[in-house]
Design an enzyme around this catalytic site. Structure first.
Site, PDB file in Angstrom:
ATOM      1  N   ALA A  47       0.864  -1.200   0.000  1.00 55.81           N
ATOM      2  CA  ALA A  47       0.000   0.000   0.000  1.00 55.81           C
ATOM      3  C   ALA A  47       0.896   1.244   0.000  1.00 55.81           C
ATOM      4  O   ALA A  47       0.779   2.136   0.844  1.00 55.81           O
ATOM      5  CB  ALA A  47      -0.973   0.004   1.175  1.00 55.81           C
ATOM      6  N   LEU A  48       1.790   1.283  -0.967  1.00 56.67           N
ATOM      7  CA  LEU A  48       2.865   2.272  -0.956  1.00 56.67           C
ATOM      8  C   LEU A  48       2.370   3.699  -1.103  1.00 56.67           C
ATOM      9  O   LEU A  48       1.406   3.973  -1.803  1.00 56.67           O
ATOM     10  CB  LEU A  48       3.843   1.989  -2.104  1.00 56.67           C
ATOM     11  CG  LEU A  48       4.596   0.662  -2.068  1.00 56.67           C
ATOM     12  CD1 LEU A  48       5.753   0.700  -3.068  1.00 56.67           C
ATOM     13  CD2 LEU A  48       5.105   0.316  -0.690  1.00 56.67           C
TER      14      LEU A  48
ATOM     15  N   HIS B 267       7.044   5.459   1.879  1.00 61.29           N
ATOM     16  CA  HIS B 267       7.795   4.256   1.488  1.00 61.29           C
ATOM     17  C   HIS B 267       8.819   4.607   0.397  1.00 61.29           C
ATOM     18  O   HIS B 267       9.959   4.132   0.418  1.00 61.29           O
ATOM     19  CB  HIS B 267       6.850   3.185   0.936  1.00 61.29           C
ATOM     20  CG  HIS B 267       5.811   2.690   1.895  1.00 61.29           C
ATOM     21  ND1 HIS B 267       4.494   3.041   1.803  1.00 61.29           N
ATOM     22  CD2 HIS B 267       5.899   1.855   2.965  1.00 61.29           C
ATOM     23  CE1 HIS B 267       3.798   2.438   2.766  1.00 61.29           C
ATOM     24  NE2 HIS B 267       4.633   1.718   3.496  1.00 61.29           N
TER      25      HIS B 267
ATOM     26  N   GLY C  29      11.303   3.950   8.729  1.00 57.90           N
ATOM     27  CA  GLY C  29      10.717   5.289   8.777  1.00 57.90           C
ATOM     28  C   GLY C  29      10.577   5.798  10.197  1.00 57.90           C
ATOM     29  O   GLY C  29      10.142   5.069  11.096  1.00 57.90           O
TER      30      GLY C  29
ATOM     31  N   ASP D 104       7.242   5.389  12.443  1.00 58.36           N
ATOM     32  CA  ASP D 104       7.004   4.337  13.434  1.00 58.36           C
ATOM     33  C   ASP D 104       8.185   4.330  14.412  1.00 58.36           C
ATOM     34  O   ASP D 104       9.035   3.438  14.398  1.00 58.36           O
ATOM     35  CB  ASP D 104       6.829   2.993  12.719  1.00 58.36           C
ATOM     36  CG  ASP D 104       5.627   3.041  11.791  1.00 58.36           C
ATOM     37  OD1 ASP D 104       4.493   3.003  12.298  1.00 58.36           O
ATOM     38  OD2 ASP D 104       5.809   3.175  10.568  1.00 58.36           O
TER      39      ASP D 104
ATOM     40  N   LEU E 152       2.059  10.668   6.292  1.00 56.95           N
ATOM     41  CA  LEU E 152       1.487   9.700   5.350  1.00 56.95           C
ATOM     42  C   LEU E 152       1.449   8.325   6.014  1.00 56.95           C
ATOM     43  O   LEU E 152       2.380   7.930   6.709  1.00 56.95           O
ATOM     44  CB  LEU E 152       2.323   9.625   4.072  1.00 56.95           C
ATOM     45  CG  LEU E 152       2.419  10.901   3.243  1.00 56.95           C
ATOM     46  CD1 LEU E 152       3.159  10.611   1.930  1.00 56.95           C
ATOM     47  CD2 LEU E 152       1.046  11.497   2.952  1.00 56.95           C
TER      48      LEU E 152
ATOM     49  N   SER F  11      -0.535   4.240   5.250  1.00 60.69           N
ATOM     50  CA  SER F  11      -1.462   3.436   4.454  1.00 60.69           C
ATOM     51  C   SER F  11      -2.847   3.462   5.082  1.00 60.69           C
ATOM     52  O   SER F  11      -3.856   3.318   4.395  1.00 60.69           O
ATOM     53  CB  SER F  11      -0.955   1.993   4.357  1.00 60.69           C
ATOM     54  OG  SER F  11       0.383   1.992   3.899  1.00 60.69           O
TER      55      SER F  11
HETATM   56  P1  AMP Z   1       4.654  -0.253   6.585  1.00 61.95           P
HETATM   57  O1  AMP Z   1       4.408  -0.664   5.174  1.00 61.95           O
HETATM   58  O2  AMP Z   1       3.558   0.564   7.171  1.00 61.95           O
HETATM   59  O3  AMP Z   1       5.101  -1.395   7.461  1.00 61.95           O
HETATM   60  O4  AMP Z   1       5.894   0.730   6.527  1.00 61.95           O
HETATM   61  C1  AMP Z   1       7.114   0.352   5.934  1.00 61.95           C
HETATM   62  C2  AMP Z   1       8.167   1.352   6.291  1.00 61.95           C
HETATM   63  O5  AMP Z   1       7.787   2.643   5.810  1.00 61.95           O
HETATM   64  C3  AMP Z   1       8.365   1.487   7.812  1.00 61.95           C
HETATM   65  O6  AMP Z   1       9.749   1.597   8.088  1.00 61.95           O
HETATM   66  C4  AMP Z   1       7.627   2.755   8.110  1.00 61.95           C
HETATM   67  O7  AMP Z   1       8.091   3.426   9.262  1.00 61.95           O
HETATM   68  C5  AMP Z   1       7.906   3.572   6.867  1.00 61.95           C
HETATM   69  N1  AMP Z   1       6.947   4.663   6.726  1.00 61.95           N
HETATM   70  C6  AMP Z   1       5.598   4.577   6.828  1.00 61.95           C
HETATM   71  N2  AMP Z   1       5.037   5.798   6.692  1.00 61.95           N
HETATM   72  C7  AMP Z   1       6.055   6.672   6.505  1.00 61.95           C
HETATM   73  C8  AMP Z   1       6.128   8.084   6.310  1.00 61.95           C
HETATM   74  N3  AMP Z   1       5.042   8.851   6.271  1.00 61.95           N
HETATM   75  N4  AMP Z   1       7.354   8.647   6.144  1.00 61.95           N
HETATM   76  C9  AMP Z   1       8.478   7.886   6.180  1.00 61.95           C
HETATM   77  N5  AMP Z   1       8.471   6.540   6.355  1.00 61.95           N
HETATM   78  C10 AMP Z   1       7.284   5.946   6.516  1.00 61.95           C
END
Ligand code: AMP
Length: 274
Positions: free
Chosen positions: A29-30, A34, A144, A147, A181, A183
């Site tokens: 869900a990029l 991401h 990111g 989190d 941002l 997902s």
């Molecule tokens: P996820 O797909 O939600 O597990 O996120 C994958 C990676 O993207 C994790 O390291 C998150 O912290 C990072 N991430 C999610 N949202 C953001 C954002 N708005 N800015 C920067 N990194 C992000």
């Protein structure tokens, strides 16, 4: 960009890439957050591997595992456009086969804040990230800032288990109105989306008040009232960036962290003091 669906294929493909190898684990869900991680890896490493796995271990009972947004073709195209060389897309039969029973437990820091509200969440994250790191064997892992507690938990695990990967934290990418941002922003109703910027404004207010000498307790109670309805505050605190233990002053490295509930959706945000 090569796509691998099984562990042996991904391990072999990862091993054949030039070094240093950067790695970005995601649940798909990029969005631009991401992409910022992939771009950071692209800028610093000679090769970039990414993964897409909606990790069931990190969802609690009654959470959104079933309805988590999934669109493989769109994600694949975005990873390729961002410059990834290798995409690992395991399924659960591959990651957690029948009989799977080994877990990574990083201790008390995983039981506070998000860990207290989502029991087992960080155990699920740490277990799957450890497994992905062993499969991909990257030189640099990109996470990111969004989190923040996850970054602390994974860094603790990497140190304690001597995993031998550098961990880079990439600053949070936000919408123009300050909303981080995520997902999960796709779940927000119009009213909820309208209230969402107040979460970031609240963090900024805590920072401003404490920088002006106001003590943490007063800053938090004053700023905590800024969250717009229908938002309800779950927590707002200042923590050490490494241990995630609450601290009383804004000394770096720290995070000002907050979580709020907007209808059925939980939003997290933080300011990084570093
Ligand atoms: P996820 O797909 O939600 O597990 O996120 C994958 C990676 O993207 C994790 O390291 C998150 O912290 C990072 N991430 C999610 N949202 C953001 C954002 N708005 N800015 C920067 N990194 C992000």
């Amino acid at each position: 960009m090569k796509v691998e669906r099984d562990v042996a294929g991904a391990r072999a493909a990862g091993a054949s890439l030039p070094r240093p190898l950067g790695f970005v684990p995601t649940m798909g869900a990029l969005h631009a957050g991401h992409v910022a991680l992939v771009s950071a890896a692209r800028a610093e490493c000679r090769a970039v591997a990414v993964s897409l796995y909606v990790n069931p271990l990190q969802f609690g009972a009654g959470e959104d595992f079933e309805r988590y947004p999934r669109d493989f073709e769109r994600d694949r195209a975005q990873f390729a456009a961002a410059g990834a060389d290798l995409l690992f897309v395991p399924d659960t039969a591959m990651m957690l086969p029948v009989g799977y029973s080994t877990y990574v437990d990083v201790g008390p820091m995983a039981d506070r804040f998000e860990g207290a509200r989502r029991p087992g969440h960080f155990r699920g994250v740490a277990t799957v990230v450890a497994k992905l790191l062993d499969i991909m064997r990257p030189d640099v892992l990109y996470l990111g800032q969004k989190d923040a507690q996850q970054t602390a938990v994974v860094r603790r695990m990497v140190r304690d288990l001597e995993i031998g990967v550098d961990v880079r934290i990439v600053p949070t990418v936000r919408d123009a109105d300050g909303v981080a941002l995520s997902s999960r922003n796709a779940y927000l109703s119009k009213d909820e989306r309208h209230a969402a910027p107040s979460l970031h404004a609240m963090l900024q207010r805590v920072c401003d008040l404490m920088e002006n000498g106001i003590d943490k307790g007063s800053a938090i109670s004053q700023a905590g009232r800024m969250l717009s309805p229908p938002g309800t505050l779950e927590y707002l605190d200042v923590v050490d960036a490494d241990s995630f233990e609450p601290i009383e002053t804004l000394r770096p490295p720290a995070f000002i962290i907050a979580a709020a509930r907007l209808g059925k959706t939980r939003l997290l945000d933080n300011l990084w003091i570093h």
